[in-house]
Scaffold this motif. Structure first.
Motif, PDB file in Angstrom:
ATOM      1  N   ARG A 198       0.849  -1.193   0.000  1.00 46.27           N
ATOM      2  CA  ARG A 198       0.000   0.000   0.000  1.00 46.27           C
ATOM      3  C   ARG A 198       0.881   1.238   0.000  1.00 46.27           C
ATOM      4  O   ARG A 198       1.724   1.416   0.885  1.00 46.27           O
ATOM      5  CB  ARG A 198      -0.917   0.014   1.213  1.00 46.27           C
ATOM      6  N   LEU A 199       0.693   2.101  -0.961  1.00 48.65           N
ATOM      7  CA  LEU A 199       1.516   3.298  -1.081  1.00 48.65           C
ATOM      8  C   LEU A 199       0.959   4.481  -0.312  1.00 48.65           C
ATOM      9  O   LEU A 199       1.710   5.396   0.045  1.00 48.65           O
ATOM     10  CB  LEU A 199       1.660   3.695  -2.554  1.00 48.65           C
ATOM     11  N   TYR A 200      -0.364   4.462  -0.045  1.00 51.02           N
ATOM     12  CA  TYR A 200      -1.029   5.615   0.536  1.00 51.02           C
ATOM     13  C   TYR A 200      -1.523   5.312   1.949  1.00 51.02           C
ATOM     14  O   TYR A 200      -1.946   4.200   2.250  1.00 51.02           O
ATOM     15  CB  TYR A 200      -2.226   6.035  -0.320  1.00 51.02           C
ATOM     16  N   SER A 201      -1.497   6.352   2.779  1.00 50.65           N
ATOM     17  CA  SER A 201      -2.114   6.268   4.099  1.00 50.65           C
ATOM     18  C   SER A 201      -3.632   6.298   3.948  1.00 50.65           C
ATOM     19  O   SER A 201      -4.171   6.880   3.000  1.00 50.65           O
ATOM     20  CB  SER A 201      -1.656   7.442   4.960  1.00 50.65           C
ATOM     21  N   ALA A 202      -4.307   5.698   4.929  1.00 48.57           N
ATOM     22  CA  ALA A 202      -5.771   5.740   4.939  1.00 48.57           C
ATOM     23  C   ALA A 202      -6.292   6.920   5.746  1.00 48.57           C
ATOM     24  O   ALA A 202      -7.499   7.036   5.969  1.00 48.57           O
ATOM     25  CB  ALA A 202      -6.316   4.439   5.518  1.00 48.57           C
ATOM     26  N   ALA A 203      -5.408   7.811   6.188  1.00 44.20           N
ATOM     27  CA  ALA A 203      -5.818   8.917   7.069  1.00 44.20           C
ATOM     28  C   ALA A 203      -6.846   9.816   6.403  1.00 44.20           C
ATOM     29  O   ALA A 203      -7.815  10.229   7.016  1.00 44.20           O
ATOM     30  CB  ALA A 203      -4.602   9.732   7.495  1.00 44.20           C
ATOM     31  N   TYR A 204      -6.628  10.150   5.135  1.00 43.26           N
ATOM     32  CA  TYR A 204      -7.643  10.883   4.382  1.00 43.26           C
ATOM     33  C   TYR A 204      -7.451  10.606   2.895  1.00 43.26           C
ATOM     34  O   TYR A 204      -6.401  10.162   2.442  1.00 43.26           O
ATOM     35  CB  TYR A 204      -7.625  12.386   4.667  1.00 43.26           C
ATOM     36  N   ILE A 205      -8.511  10.865   2.152  1.00 41.29           N
ATOM     37  CA  ILE A 205      -8.521  10.560   0.722  1.00 41.29           C
ATOM     38  C   ILE A 205      -7.710  11.609  -0.033  1.00 41.29           C
ATOM     39  O   ILE A 205      -7.897  12.813   0.147  1.00 41.29           O
ATOM     40  CB  ILE A 205      -9.966  10.519   0.194  1.00 41.29           C
ATOM     41  N   THR A 206      -6.806  11.118  -0.897  1.00 42.78           N
ATOM     42  CA  THR A 206      -6.029  12.018  -1.743  1.00 42.78           C
ATOM     43  C   THR A 206      -6.376  11.715  -3.192  1.00 42.78           C
ATOM     44  O   THR A 206      -5.756  10.851  -3.816  1.00 42.78           O
ATOM     45  CB  THR A 206      -4.515  11.846  -1.502  1.00 42.78           C
ATOM     46  N   PRO A 207      -7.386  12.378  -3.753  1.00 45.40           N
ATOM     47  CA  PRO A 207      -7.795  12.076  -5.126  1.00 45.40           C
ATOM     48  C   PRO A 207      -6.682  12.406  -6.108  1.00 45.40           C
ATOM     49  O   PRO A 207      -5.991  13.420  -5.953  1.00 45.40           O
ATOM     50  CB  PRO A 207      -9.010  12.980  -5.338  1.00 45.40           C
ATOM     51  N   PRO A 208      -6.486  11.566  -7.118  1.00 39.65           N
ATOM     52  CA  PRO A 208      -5.427  11.842  -8.086  1.00 39.65           C
ATOM     53  C   PRO A 208      -5.855  12.906  -9.083  1.00 39.65           C
ATOM     54  O   PRO A 208      -7.028  12.968  -9.476  1.00 39.65           O
ATOM     55  CB  PRO A 208      -5.244  10.492  -8.784  1.00 39.65           C
ATOM     56  N   PRO A 209      -4.944  13.764  -9.496  1.00 43.52           N
ATOM     57  CA  PRO A 209      -5.262  14.693 -10.580  1.00 43.52           C
ATOM     58  C   PRO A 209      -5.287  13.935 -11.906  1.00 43.52           C
ATOM     59  O   PRO A 209      -4.732  12.836 -12.007  1.00 43.52           O
ATOM     60  CB  PRO A 209      -4.096  15.681 -10.530  1.00 43.52           C
ATOM     61  N   HIS A 210      -5.913  14.499 -12.886  1.00 40.11           N
ATOM     62  CA  HIS A 210      -5.945  13.874 -14.213  1.00 40.11           C
ATOM     63  C   HIS A 210      -4.866  14.520 -15.072  1.00 40.11           C
ATOM     64  O   HIS A 210      -5.100  15.512 -15.756  1.00 40.11           O
ATOM     65  CB  HIS A 210      -7.333  14.029 -14.832  1.00 40.11           C
ATOM     66  N   HIS A 213      -0.444   6.934  -8.450  1.00 43.41           N
ATOM     67  CA  HIS A 213       0.815   7.475  -7.945  1.00 43.41           C
ATOM     68  C   HIS A 213       1.573   8.228  -9.034  1.00 43.41           C
ATOM     69  O   HIS A 213       2.271   9.203  -8.753  1.00 43.41           O
ATOM     70  CB  HIS A 213       1.683   6.372  -7.322  1.00 43.41           C
ATOM     71  N   ARG A 214       1.418   7.800 -10.277  1.00 49.07           N
ATOM     72  CA  ARG A 214       2.101   8.511 -11.361  1.00 49.07           C
ATOM     73  C   ARG A 214       1.506   9.900 -11.561  1.00 49.07           C
ATOM     74  O   ARG A 214       2.231  10.872 -11.801  1.00 49.07           O
ATOM     75  CB  ARG A 214       2.007   7.692 -12.646  1.00 49.07           C
ATOM     76  N   ASN A 215       0.195  10.009 -11.454  1.00 47.10           N
ATOM     77  CA  ASN A 215      -0.433  11.327 -11.564  1.00 47.10           C
ATOM     78  C   ASN A 215      -0.024  12.231 -10.410  1.00 47.10           C
ATOM     79  O   ASN A 215       0.139  13.451 -10.589  1.00 47.10           O
ATOM     80  CB  ASN A 215      -1.947  11.183 -11.614  1.00 47.10           C
ATOM     81  N   HIS A 216       0.161  11.649  -9.234  1.00 48.19           N
ATOM     82  CA  HIS A 216       0.611  12.464  -8.107  1.00 48.19           C
ATOM     83  C   HIS A 216       2.055  12.925  -8.306  1.00 48.19           C
ATOM     84  O   HIS A 216       2.407  14.053  -7.923  1.00 48.19           O
ATOM     85  CB  HIS A 216       0.458  11.692  -6.794  1.00 48.19           C
ATOM     86  N   LEU A 217       2.883  12.095  -8.895  1.00 43.71           N
ATOM     87  CA  LEU A 217       4.240  12.542  -9.203  1.00 43.71           C
ATOM     88  C   LEU A 217       4.198  13.697 -10.197  1.00 43.71           C
ATOM     89  O   LEU A 217       4.961  14.670 -10.072  1.00 43.71           O
ATOM     90  CB  LEU A 217       5.074  11.387  -9.766  1.00 43.71           C
ATOM     91  N   ARG A 218       3.323  13.601 -11.184  1.00 45.29           N
ATOM     92  CA  ARG A 218       3.194  14.690 -12.154  1.00 45.29           C
ATOM     93  C   ARG A 218       2.689  15.973 -11.473  1.00 45.29           C
ATOM     94  O   ARG A 218       3.097  17.077 -11.847  1.00 45.29           O
ATOM     95  CB  ARG A 218       2.242  14.279 -13.275  1.00 45.29           C
ATOM     96  N   LEU A 219       1.819  15.809 -10.488  1.00 50.95           N
ATOM     97  CA  LEU A 219       1.327  16.981  -9.754  1.00 50.95           C
ATOM     98  C   LEU A 219       2.464  17.667  -9.007  1.00 50.95           C
ATOM     99  O   LEU A 219       2.579  18.900  -9.018  1.00 50.95           O
ATOM    100  CB  LEU A 219       0.230  16.564  -8.771  1.00 50.95           C
TER     101      LEU A 219
END
Length: 340
Positions: free
Chosen positions: A150-162, A169-175
């Protein structure tokens, strides 16, 4: 220099004393429910648990059964384990130029998971914007994801950008790349207020009101920013639920003002209920802490006040408390002036 809570004599009152009949906030007269006093009692009890785990006070002889069974975050956001790791291992370790601190902080926060950061360091060494390689970072994360990590914490939702990638995770790197390449570090640092800095982050994809504010709080731990945590607050969904339980539907639309009322009047209400609350080495609850406490009291009230409804309609606390054998740390931004 940090503003500290003033010492208060202990006041002994009955546990069932009534909350104030009304409070006036932002021109509205609100009628507190029993959850309002539970907010202060919960804060005192949860902070006592934290101090006992640090060995600074004795553990309660009669522990709160709800706290024993369920997981709740600390009263002070900066004291939670992930924030502690961010402050001590990301914000204040490595190159202290603002651009590098900003990059490390945002890369850490989009996943918000200590193990993911450690995975990157294990394979790539020191993480820097100057040496950043999208392909290398993606390879480490994609391999871990494929193996079931699992790469993400469950603490809160982090929606990916498009941003054109297939994996979250790739979209988050681009962000993160977009933030860096479009000058977000400089824009944030040049703002005159926390609200202005928040607006900078809010202008980027997928950074809605809640995430933009949370990320700004994390950036503000570092030496490169000097905003007061009493400057500005953005209520999240959980806080809105807790506010509804404390004050009813009439508080709708003034949630930020309600949070400020709690921060500004904390000494009065702790004293009124005969509660001992000395803060975080004398540092009072800040706006972000009072915001988080509303989230936690929303959960706590599901068990203690099941008859008082919030907004979401949730009736159970999902996360059970599981002891963590890792030692607690209590090291805070040096600019706060509260480290030993």
């Amino acid at each position: 220099m940090v503003t500290t809570l003033q010492a208060r004599p202990q006041i002994h009152q009955a546990e069932d004393c009534d909350p104030p009949a009304t409070v006036r906030i932002s021109g509205r007269v609100l009628k507190p429910t029993p959850v309002f006093d539970t907010y202060w009692r919960f804060a005192a009890a949860r902070h006592q648990v934290y101090l006992a785990r640090l060995g600074e006070v004795a553990a309660s002889a009669v522990p709160d059964p709800v706290l024993v069974q369920h997981r709740f975050t600390n009263c002070f956001r900066a004291a939670d384990r992930v924030s502690q790791y961010l402050i001590s291992h990301v914000s204040y370790r490595g190159d202290q130029t603002w651009q590098e601190v900003f990059f490390r902080t945002l890369l850490f926060k989009v996943f918000n998971k200590v193990q993911t950061w450690q995975l990157l360091e294990e394979h790539l060494g020191e993480i820097t914007w100057q040496g950043y390689d999208y392909g290398a970072v993606d390879q480490v994360l994609s391999r871990a994801f494929a193996s079931g990590t699992r790469l993400y914490s469950a603490a809160y939702i982090t929606p990916p950008p498009h941003l054109g990638e297939q994996r979250k995770h790739r979209n988050h790197l681009r962000l993160v790349e977009m933030l860096m390449e479009q000058g977000a570090p400089e824009q944030v640092q040049e703002t005159a207020s926390m609200r202005e800095a928040y607006q900078v982050l809010l202008g980027f994809p997928a950074l809605g009101p809640f995430l933009a504010y949370q990320y700004l709080i994390d950036l503000n731990y570092a030496a490169g920013l000097s905003f007061s945590e009493m400057d500005f607050v953005v209520p999240g969904p959980g806080a809105r639920d807790g506010i509804r339980k404390c004050f009813g539907a009439n508080a709708s639309g003034i949630e930020a003002e309600v949070i400020r009322y709690m921060a500004d009047n904390q000494e009065e209400h702790f004293a009124r209920l005969g509660l001992t609350f000395r803060g975080l080495r004398g540092r009072p609850l800040q706006l972000i802490d009072c915001q988080n406490l509303f989230c936690e009291v929303d959960k706590y009230a599901r068990v203690v006040h099941p008859d008082i409804a919030g907004i979401s309609g949730r009736s159970r606390i999902k996360q059970l408390y599981r002891p963590d054998s890792a030692p607690l740390t209590a090291w805070f931004p040096p600019k706060w002036g509260i480290n030993p």
